[in-house]
Scaffold this active site. Sequence first.
Site, PDB file in Angstrom:
ATOM      1  N   ASP A   1      37.151  34.342  54.074  1.00 41.39           N
ATOM      2  CA  ASP A   1      36.114  33.334  54.270  1.00 41.39           C
ATOM      3  C   ASP A   1      36.029  32.423  53.052  1.00 41.39           C
ATOM      4  OD1 ASP A   1      34.793  34.248  56.854  1.00 41.39           O
ATOM      5  OD2 ASP A   1      34.675  36.076  55.663  1.00 41.39           O
TER       6      ASP A   1
ATOM      7  N   THR B   1      32.213  37.913  42.669  1.00 38.12           N
ATOM      8  CA  THR B   1      32.813  39.029  43.409  1.00 38.12           C
ATOM      9  C   THR B   1      34.323  39.025  43.267  1.00 38.12           C
ATOM     10  OG1 THR B   1      32.764  37.709  45.451  1.00 38.12           O
ATOM     11  CG2 THR B   1      30.919  39.199  45.057  1.00 38.12           C
TER      12      THR B   1
ATOM     13  N   ASP C   1      41.336  36.603  49.582  1.00 41.33           N
ATOM     14  CA  ASP C   1      40.060  36.579  50.284  1.00 41.33           C
ATOM     15  C   ASP C   1      40.246  35.746  51.548  1.00 41.33           C
ATOM     16  OD1 ASP C   1      37.273  37.033  50.633  1.00 41.33           O
ATOM     17  OD2 ASP C   1      36.870  35.025  49.873  1.00 41.33           O
TER      18      ASP C   1
ATOM     19  N   ASN D   1      35.097  40.867  51.942  1.00 36.44           N
ATOM     20  CA  ASN D   1      33.796  41.525  51.904  1.00 36.44           C
ATOM     21  C   ASN D   1      33.091  41.454  53.254  1.00 36.44           C
ATOM     22  OD1 ASN D   1      33.661  42.616  49.373  1.00 36.44           O
ATOM     23  ND2 ASN D   1      32.285  41.068  48.511  1.00 36.44           N
TER      24      ASN D   1
ATOM     25  N   LEU E   1      32.986  33.538  42.193  1.00 31.06           N
ATOM     26  CA  LEU E   1      33.131  33.983  40.806  1.00 31.06           C
ATOM     27  C   LEU E   1      32.600  35.400  40.621  1.00 31.06           C
ATOM     28  CD1 LEU E   1      31.992  30.718  38.999  1.00 31.06           C
ATOM     29  CD2 LEU E   1      34.292  31.708  38.930  1.00 31.06           C
TER      30      LEU E   1
END
Length: 277
Positions: A16, A223, A14, A48, A221
């Site tokens: 951000d 996503t 991920d 995302n 948590l």
Amino acid sequence: MKGSNPQVKNLILDMDGVLWHGDTPVPGLAAFFETIDKFGLRFVLATNNATKTSVQYIEKLSRFGIDIRASQIITASEATATFLRNRYPMSKNAYVIGENGLHLALKEQNFELANEQESSGEAENVDFVVVGMTRHVCYDDFAIASNFINRGAVFIGTNPDVTFPTEDGSSPGAGSLLAFLEAATGEKPIVIGKPNAGIFKEALVRLNAQPKGTFMVGDRLNTDITGAQRQGIGTILLLSGVTSEAHLVDSGIRPDFVFTDLQELTRSLQSLVEQPI
């Protein structure tokens, strides 16, 4: 913290809250990428965030001293556009609430955007209303989108994140915009980004990998961690973003590994890579 899990071979990262906050890189970012290169770990970045294009992320990482290929970046905007083109191959019109990354991703899949027509968009129906995070939205945008949804447009969300981390704390995210339209129309959106399967499956394709030995590194948590677990992918939670240790304890969701931040993960990578299967 460490559990009994397979050896780490591939990483889905991920961005951000994991690699940066806003325009500020987290401490130890360069050292982390040097370490995964040292151990020969394959990786992709999966976010995302639907506001930017892959090229914009490449430029951002370059400013932080990190060189990344476009094929190593998966955005929610790209995943959304690909999903719509594959699921609805004959459809062509969309009304978009979102920033440049989402507009460009839809255009690349040959969608026509009602936003760019001379009319307000009220004159004719569209096939989709597509909503992603944007800082540039007003009541009229929501009113037009609501009218299209009420007249039959498929309601699509890029991701469910109600907030995103910044240098100043949490700010409203795409999920907050979706909630506005859901309240106004009574319609639930089809949401594409994590925790749904699309981004994770695309990541495995780009890594040429199986779920076993692949680990998602994230700060959310509901996503990053939940979505990866649903796909049989290992999970590494960093407490440097939206999830605090208290949230973790209360959630009932149990990642395979938990680290304070990217620096602690970097220091622990050798033991994770060398852990026997």
